[in-house]
Design a protein around this motif. Structure first.
Motif, PDB file in Angstrom:
ATOM      1  N   ILE A 138       0.835  -1.207   0.000  1.00  0.00           N
ATOM      2  CA  ILE A 138       0.000   0.000   0.000  1.00  0.00           C
ATOM      3  C   ILE A 138       0.865   1.250   0.000  1.00  0.00           C
ATOM      4  O   ILE A 138       0.697   2.151  -0.837  1.00  0.00           O
ATOM      5  CB  ILE A 138      -0.939   0.003   1.219  1.00  0.00           C
ATOM      6  N   ILE A 190      -6.041  -4.965  -3.011  1.00  0.00           N
ATOM      7  CA  ILE A 190      -5.354  -3.705  -2.704  1.00  0.00           C
ATOM      8  C   ILE A 190      -4.874  -3.032  -3.981  1.00  0.00           C
ATOM      9  O   ILE A 190      -5.084  -1.829  -4.198  1.00  0.00           O
ATOM     10  CB  ILE A 190      -4.176  -3.966  -1.752  1.00  0.00           C
ATOM     11  N   GLY A 331      -6.141   1.998  -0.106  1.00  0.00           N
ATOM     12  CA  GLY A 331      -5.568   0.658  -0.027  1.00  0.00           C
ATOM     13  C   GLY A 331      -5.932  -0.048   1.263  1.00  0.00           C
ATOM     14  O   GLY A 331      -6.238  -1.254   1.269  1.00  0.00           O
ATOM     15  N   TRP A 335      -8.112  -3.480   1.738  1.00  0.00           N
ATOM     16  CA  TRP A 335      -7.549  -4.584   2.527  1.00  0.00           C
ATOM     17  C   TRP A 335      -8.564  -5.080   3.552  1.00  0.00           C
ATOM     18  O   TRP A 335      -8.909  -6.272   3.581  1.00  0.00           O
ATOM     19  CB  TRP A 335      -6.263  -4.093   3.172  1.00  0.00           C
TER      20      TRP A 335
END
Length: 388
Positions: A138, A190, A331, A335
Motif C-alpha cells: 500500500i 489492494i 488501499g 484490505w
C-alpha cells in the motif's frame, strides 16, 4: 522543502494537544469494540482446550490483549509520525517486508504451518511477514503514484502505474511461492483499489482482472497451488462431496452458525465450540463462535462494526489533503473490506476457505500489529486533513 530537512513543529502546544480531540474517535471505538469482542470469542474457543492452553484457561485471552497493547503502541506511533518521515521510511518498510518474505522460503528459517511456509519462528513468537507485506505494498504503490502524479503526460503516467504494479508484483510472487492464496487475493484487491482511484483509464482495471485470471490459471496448470488448496475450492462449490475431509471445516462452521439462531446459545455455552468440532476456531474460524454463542445479533454487530470502520476509512480517503494520503487510505479500506468479506464468507460457505484471519478479532500477533499500524496511518491522514 526537502524531505531531509530537520522537522520542527510551528504549532502551539495547545494545538498539539488538541490533536487528541481531532482524532477520528468513531474509528477508534470501532476497532476497540472489535478487539474486545474478539478477546471474548478467543477465550471461549480456547479455555477448555488444554492442548492449546497448557492448562491455563486465560492463556489466549492474555496473549490477545498483549498483542493489542503492542499494536496500540505501534498505531499511536504511526498516527503521530510526520508524513514526511513516512515517505522516507516507505522504501525501508517495503524492503524489510520483501526480505521477510524471502526468509520464510529458506529451509530452516521459515516454518510450515497448515501446509504453508509463511512464518518465521522466533524464540518468543512467530512472525508472518506477509501480513506486513500488505501494508508495504500500500505505502510503496502510494508513494510511487503520488510522487509523479502531477504530470499530465499520458506516457509518463502509464510508466508510473506500471512501476507501481511492479512494486506489488514482487511480494505477490513471493507469497505465491509459500503458497498463501488468501494473502495473494488480499494483495490483488489492494492493487485493484489503488489503481482504480489513481485516475487511469478503465481499460487498466480490465487488464488487471485479465492478468489475475491468467496468472491463476497458470498457477493451477504448473502446480504452484497445492492439492489441498485446490480441494478447498472444490469443497466450496459442494461441501457435501467430502464432509469428513476437505469439506469438514465448512460443514461444521455452518452447523455452528446455524445453532446460534437469533440470540445465540450464550458465551461459553456453544455446543460446537465447546466440543471443539470446528478447527482453528480461535483464528480463521472465530466468526463461528460469534454466530453460535452470540447469535445473529452478535454476529451482525461484528459486521456493523466493520461497516463503520470502512465508512470512516472512506471518509478519510475522500478528505485527504494529498494523493499520497488518499491512496494509502484507499488501499487500507480495500484490505480490510476484502479480508473481512473473505473470512466471514468462508464460514458461511459463500467463499472458499483460504486461511485468512478476521482483522482485530482473530488471534494472531502479526495480523494485529499490521492491522493497528494501518489504523494508525488512517489517523495520521485524518489529523493532517484537519491541520491549517
Amino acid at each position: 522543502m526537502s524531505l531531509l530537512t530537520p522537522l520542527r513543529s510551528s504549532r502551539p502546544l495547545m494545538d498539539r494537544r488538541s490533536a487528541l480531540w481531532q482524532a477520528d474517535w468513531v474509528l477508534v471505538i470501532g476497532v476497540l469494540a472489535l478487539s474486545a469482542i474478539g478477546s471474548l470469542l478467543i477465550w471461549s474457543a480456547t479455555y477448555q482446550r488444554g492442548s492449546l492452553t497448557g492448562g491455563n484457561q486465560r492463556e489466549f485471552l492474555v496473549r490477545h490483549a498483549l498483542n493489542f497493547a503492542i499494536g496500540l503502541v505501534l498505531a499511536i506511533g504511526a498516527a503521530v509520525m510526520d508524513h514526511r518521515r513516512l515517505r522516507i521510511l516507505a522504501p525501508v518498510l517495503y524492503a524489510g517486508s520483501v526480505v521477510g518474505l524471502i526468509l520464510v522460503l529458506v529451509p530452516g528459517v521459515g516454518a510450515v504451518i497448515n501446509g504453508s511456509r509463511s512464518w518465521i519462528q522466533l524464540p518468543w513468537m512467530s512472525v508472518q511477514p506477509s501480513e506486513f507485506a500488505k501494508l508495504a505494498v500500500i505505502v510503496g504503490m502510494a508513494l510511487l503514484i503520488a510522487e509523479k502524479g502531477e504530470t499530465n503526460h499520458r506516457e509518463a503516467r502509464t510508466i508510473d502505474i506500471t512501476q507501481a504494479i511492479g512494486v506489488a508484483a514482487i511480494p505477490v510472487m513471493l507469497v505465491m511461492l509459500q503458497p498463501d492464496l488468501g494473502t495473494v487475493m488480499v494483495l490483488g484487491s489492494i492493487v485493484f483499489g489503488i489503481i482504480a482511484v489513481s485516475g487511469v483509464p478503465k481499460r487498466w482495471l480490465l487488464g488487471i482482472v485479465t492478468a489475475a485470471t491468467v496468472i491463476g490459471t497458470l498457477a493451477i496448470q504448473f502446480n504452484v497451488l497445492k492439492k489441498y488448496q485446490l480441494a478447498r475450492f472444490t469443497a466450496f462449490a459442494d461441501p457435501s462431496q467430502d464432509p469428513q475431509g476437505t469439506g469438514y471445516n465448512v460443514h461444521q462452521a455452518r452447523i455452528a452458525i446455524g445453532n446460534g439462531g437469533i440470540f445465540g446459545q450464550g458465551l461459553f455455552h456453544g455446543s460446537q465450540t465447546q466440543n471443539a468440532f470446528v478447527p482453528e476456531q480461535h483464528t480463521d474460524f472465530v466468526f463461528t463462535v460469534a454466530g453460535e454463542e452470540l447469535g445473529l445479533i452478535g454476529a451482525g454487530a461484528i459486521i456493523v462494526l466493520f461497516a463503520v470502520i470502512l465508512w470512516r476509512g472512506l471518509r478519510i480517503a475522500v478528505n485527504a489533503r494529498d494523493a499520497f494520503g488518499r491512496l494509502i487510505a484507499t488501499g487500507i479500506v480495500c484490505w480490510f473490506a476484502f479480508q473481512a468479506f473473505e473470512n466471514i464468507g468462508m464460514t458461511l460457505g459463500i467463499m472458499p476457505v483460504t486461511g485468512l484471519p478476521l482483522p482485530f478479532v482473530s488471534y494472531g500477533g502479526s495480523s494485529m500489529f499490521a492491522g493497528l499500524l494501518a489504523v494508525g496511518l488512517l489517523q495520521n491522514i485524518h489529523l493532517r486533513s484537519h491541520q491549517v
